[in-house]
Write a protein that holds these residues in place. Structure first.
Motif, short mmCIF file in Angstrom:
data_model
loop_
_atom_site.label_atom_id
_atom_site.label_comp_id
_atom_site.label_asym_id
_atom_site.label_seq_id
_atom_site.Cartn_x
_atom_site.Cartn_y
_atom_site.Cartn_z
N ALA A 53 0.85 -1.20 0.00
CA ALA A 53 0.00 0.00 0.00
C ALA A 53 0.88 1.25 0.00
CB ALA A 53 -0.93 0.00 1.20
N ARG A 57 1.18 4.26 -2.80
CA ARG A 57 1.08 5.70 -2.47
C ARG A 57 2.25 6.46 -3.07
NH1 ARG A 57 3.39 9.18 0.43
NH2 ARG A 57 4.69 7.70 1.54
N THR A 71 -8.59 5.83 -0.47
CA THR A 71 -8.76 4.44 -0.06
C THR A 71 -9.64 4.30 1.19
OG1 THR A 71 -6.74 4.50 1.28
CG2 THR A 71 -6.55 3.70 -1.00
N ASN A 72 -10.11 5.44 1.69
CA ASN A 72 -10.92 5.46 2.91
C ASN A 72 -10.20 4.76 4.06
OD1 ASN A 72 -13.15 6.16 4.46
ND2 ASN A 72 -14.25 4.28 3.97
N GLU A 93 -9.97 -3.12 3.31
CA GLU A 93 -8.88 -2.19 3.00
C GLU A 93 -8.09 -2.68 1.79
OE1 GLU A 93 -8.24 -1.22 7.76
OE2 GLU A 93 -6.95 -2.69 6.75
N ARG A 96 -9.92 -1.91 -1.46
CA ARG A 96 -9.84 -0.50 -1.86
C ARG A 96 -8.45 -0.16 -2.40
NH1 ARG A 96 -12.81 -0.29 3.00
NH2 ARG A 96 -11.06 0.64 4.14
N VAL A 97 -7.41 -0.66 -1.77
CA VAL A 97 -6.05 -0.41 -2.24
C VAL A 97 -5.84 -1.07 -3.60
CG1 VAL A 97 -3.60 -0.90 -1.79
CG2 VAL A 97 -5.05 0.02 0.03
N ARG A 99 -8.09 -1.74 -5.85
CA ARG A 99 -8.85 -0.99 -6.86
C ARG A 99 -8.02 0.17 -7.40
NH1 ARG A 99 -13.58 0.87 -4.14
NH2 ARG A 99 -12.38 2.61 -3.37
N ILE A 100 -7.40 0.93 -6.50
CA ILE A 100 -6.61 2.08 -6.92
C ILE A 100 -5.33 1.61 -7.62
CG2 ILE A 100 -5.37 4.14 -6.12
CD1 ILE A 100 -8.48 4.32 -6.04
N ASP A 138 -12.70 6.96 -5.70
CA ASP A 138 -12.75 6.55 -4.29
C ASP A 138 -13.90 5.60 -3.99
OD1 ASP A 138 -14.84 8.39 -4.41
OD2 ASP A 138 -14.26 9.45 -2.58
#
Length: 159
Positions: A53, A57, A71-72, A93, A96-97, A99-100, A138
């Motif tokens: 992650a 970033r 990523t909320n 989590e 979401r990570v 996905r991005i 998001d």
């Protein structure tokens, strides 16, 4: 001798030659090597490593605050995961990570490089109501719309 399908020039809509697909590996922006959807599901269920992650970033070129919004996930959550020795994100989590990360990898492939991808993902887009593609992604439906926009760009459709 007839040409094999691999020897024929591929054409897209209106008979125009298609651009050659750029080679990239899904998950590369996070330091993961995903061979397909089954690998992605396994990675999410196992929990993506916190270090992956953080790699994402850094590859996105965004602050922890921006990454957390997209990523909320708060900066404290990541620090807690590292400190607790867990080393892995929880399933939600991880999704979401991932996905991005996959969106970044797709953008790199579509635009031809990481620098171009970072610039595009962080620039406001009229097609997305003035939001940046990264902000718009998001949520799952937002990410799908960003992918649709990338598809239009790849096809040369003005958006």
């Amino acid at each position: 001798m007839a040409k094999s399908s691999s020897d024929r020039k591929k054409t897209g809509a209106k008979g125009r030659p298609q651009k050659a697909a750029r080679a990239h590996v899904a998950g590369a922006s996070m330091g993961l090597r995903l061979g397909g959807p089954a690998d992605a599901v396994k990675a999410v269920k196992r929990g993506i490593p916190v270090a992956c992650a953080d790699d994402l970033r850094k590859n996105l070129g965004v602050s922890q605050k921006v990454f957390g919004r997209v990523t909320n996930m708060s900066e404290r959550t990541i620090v807690r995961r590292k400190a607790a020795g867990e080393g892995r994100l929880k399933t939600g989590e991880s999704e979401r990570v991932l996905r991005i990360g996959l969106l970044f990898d797709r953008t790199v492939a579509a635009l031809g490089g990481e620098e171009a991808a970072r610039g595009w993902l962080n620039a406001p887009s009229r097609a997305l109501g003035g939001k940046t593609p990264l902000e718009f992604a998001d949520t799952e439906p937002g990410a799908r719309e960003v992918e649709n926009l990338l598809g239009r760009i790849e096809q040369g459709v003005f958006s």
